[in-house]
Design an enzyme around this catalytic site. Structure first.
Site, short mmCIF file in Angstrom:
data_model
loop_
_atom_site.label_atom_id
_atom_site.label_comp_id
_atom_site.label_asym_id
_atom_site.label_seq_id
_atom_site.Cartn_x
_atom_site.Cartn_y
_atom_site.Cartn_z
N THR A 240 38.10 16.43 19.96
CA THR A 240 39.04 16.28 21.07
C THR A 240 39.86 17.56 21.21
OG1 THR A 240 40.53 15.26 19.47
CG2 THR A 240 39.32 13.77 20.90
N ASP B 154 31.85 13.62 13.71
CA ASP B 154 32.92 13.31 14.66
C ASP B 154 34.19 13.99 14.18
OD1 ASP B 154 34.06 12.16 16.84
OD2 ASP B 154 34.11 10.12 16.06
N LYS C 181 31.36 11.11 23.87
CA LYS C 181 30.83 12.11 22.94
C LYS C 181 29.88 11.44 21.93
CE LYS C 181 35.02 13.39 21.76
NZ LYS C 181 35.74 12.52 22.69
N THR C 182 30.33 10.34 21.34
CA THR C 182 29.48 9.64 20.37
C THR C 182 28.24 9.09 21.06
OG1 THR C 182 31.49 9.02 19.21
CG2 THR C 182 29.50 7.84 18.57
N ARG D 9 35.90 4.02 27.53
CA ARG D 9 36.31 3.14 26.42
C ARG D 9 37.45 2.22 26.86
NH1 ARG D 9 37.44 6.20 21.83
NH2 ARG D 9 35.30 5.92 21.16
P1 ADP Z 1 33.97 9.22 22.36
O1 ADP Z 1 32.98 9.43 21.25
O2 ADP Z 1 34.05 10.38 23.31
O3 ADP Z 1 35.33 8.79 21.87
P2 ADP Z 1 32.22 6.99 23.04
O4 ADP Z 1 30.92 7.68 23.18
O5 ADP Z 1 32.45 6.22 21.76
O6 ADP Z 1 33.43 8.00 23.27
O7 ADP Z 1 32.40 6.02 24.31
C1 ADP Z 1 33.09 4.80 24.24
C2 ADP Z 1 32.36 3.75 25.04
O8 ADP Z 1 32.41 4.10 26.42
C3 ADP Z 1 30.87 3.60 24.71
O9 ADP Z 1 30.66 2.58 23.78
C4 ADP Z 1 30.24 3.22 26.04
O10 ADP Z 1 30.25 1.82 26.22
C5 ADP Z 1 31.18 3.81 27.06
N1 ADP Z 1 30.66 5.07 27.63
C6 ADP Z 1 31.11 6.31 27.36
N2 ADP Z 1 30.47 7.21 28.11
C7 ADP Z 1 29.59 6.54 28.87
C8 ADP Z 1 28.64 6.93 29.87
N3 ADP Z 1 28.49 8.21 30.23
N4 ADP Z 1 27.89 5.97 30.46
C9 ADP Z 1 28.06 4.68 30.12
N5 ADP Z 1 28.94 4.25 29.19
C10 ADP Z 1 29.70 5.16 28.58
#
Ligand code: ADP
Length: 366
Positions: free
Chosen positions: A181, A132, A87-88, A240
């Site tokens: 989430t 977030d 998401k981030t 992650r």
């Molecule tokens: P969320 O915000 O959903 O908790 P993040 O965007 O922080 O998740 O993702 C965590 C890590 O996972 C990122 O730093 C990245 O390295 C990896 N990641 C997540 N989604 C992808 C994607 N679609 N392609 C490549 N790497 C990804």
């Protein structure tokens, strides 16, 4: 509707009189600065580098193209899905693709309306404000966000009682990207203000292998296809987690195994030492399953009961532990509570046919 005054005496920290009674088990912590920094170093920067989520990425591409053509800000975008799915990442890719400013905050950090105001007044035309955990925004802050999102207007209520007056500020048109989430916990008026809503889902093994291989490169680590596959299979469909297991495996390969390349054998040994089993369950997941199976005879057991037994906040169980156990068919949610399936008994070596023995939990070639 009268809005909360913006500033009042002692509105700084701490729970106010109207706040909910705290639960005896603390709620799940937000990602700390360390976790955010370690995610940032492995985050794809551009849409073309984002792996998987094909349908979402395809729609985003169209939204971005349309935004560029029309020279208007992107419509507000809500991203939802379990932690660690990107998401981030998508929220940071959008402003990079559009070449606009980006501000980042979170629901829990915006404790009072005055915390939100600087983000709104600083928002440049077309810029992105990423919030977030937007489901954890306090209602008083949410009320200030509505006119900001809808009319790019900020109504400041200054003073209280008879001295209260409202000052209306015009904001530059900007985009809110919210991540959650728990989209079900969002109030309907907030949810309705998002023009676009996208849900992220868990990743396929080949996508995770690609992410692991690319990220090993970023970490300066040589990895072969078997090593990447081993991590991809055991990261519960979550990038992650793949990153975390990759970092651990790198330490293990360097320090313990003294290997130059993270091959299959080294990855298996690293993951066994980390107690990640052949399904990708870690110590906390197995404790959840074991408690459900042994203490509650397979269930049904309520979320709060399990949370107290395990001393783990209920939202951590719901957000981080249960989604994979449900997806893997190890646990079922019923109206009376959580129940363990036959597969859970088997995985723990407790099934009628004994299933895989506990010593084989960590190696799926056995
Ligand atoms: P969320 O915000 O959903 O908790 P993040 O965007 O922080 O998740 O993702 C965590 C890590 O996972 C990122 O730093 C990245 O390295 C990896 N990641 C997540 N989604 C992808 C994607 N679609 N392609 C490549 N790497 C990804």
């Amino acid at each position: 509707m009268p809005r909360e005054p913006l500033y009042r005496d002692g509105d700084e920290e701490g729970a106010g009189p109207g706040d909910p009674v705290p639960s005896p088990v603390p709620s799940a912590p937000s990602p700390g600065p360390d976790e955010r920094a370690s995610d940032d170093s492995l985050r794809p920067r551009r849409l073309a580098d984002v792996v998987g989520q094909k349908a979402v990425v395809g729609r985003l591409q169209i939204m971005l193209d349309a935004t560029r053509r029309r020279r208007e800000p992107l419509g507000h975008l809500l991203l939802d899905g379990p932690p660690g799915l990107g998401k981030t990442t998508l929220a940071t890719v959008v402003p990079a693709e559009l070449g606009v400013d980006f501000q980042i905050t979170s629901g829990p950090a915006l404790k009072a309306p005055k915390d939100l105001v600087p983000y709104l007044t600083n928002a440049a035309e077309g810029s992105v404000l990423f919030i977030d955990e937007i489901h954890r925004l306090p209602p008083t802050v949410e009320e200030y966000l509505y006119p900001a999102m809808e009319d790019f207007r900020l109504d400041l209520v200054l003073g209280e009682g008879v001295n209260a007056r409202t000052v209306s500020l015009t904001l530059k048109p900007f985009t809110v990207i919210g991540a959650t989430t728990r989209s079900g916990m969002l109030t309907a008026p907030l949810r309705d203000r998002f023009v676009h809503r996208e849900s992220l889902t868990h990743y396929a093994e080949d996508e995770l292998s690609r992410i692991v291989t690319v990220n090993a490169g970023k970490l300066g680590l040589a990895i072969d296809a078997e090593g990447a596959g081993e991590i991809a299979r055991r990261c519960r469909g979550t990038p992650r987690r793949a990153n975390n297991l990759l970092r651990w495996s790198r330490d293990f390969a360097e320090v313990h195994a003294k290997r130059q390349t993270l091959d299959g054998e080294t990855a298996r040994a690293a993951l066994a030492m980390r107690e990640v089993d052949r399904l990708g369950l870690d110590e906390q997941d197995r404790r959840y399953l074991t408690t459900l199976v042994k203490t509650f005879s397979g269930g049904p057991a309520g979320l709060q009961t399990l949370s107290h037994s395990l001393a783990v906040p209920p939202d951590t169980l719901e957000d981080e532990v249960e989604p994979f156990l449900l997806r893997a068919g190890l646990v079922k949610r019923t109206p009376r509570g959580r129940t363990a399936t036959a597969a859970a008994f088997e995985h723990l070596g407790l099934g009628p046919d004994q299933g895989p023995q506990p010593e084989n939990l960590f190696d799926d070639r056995a």
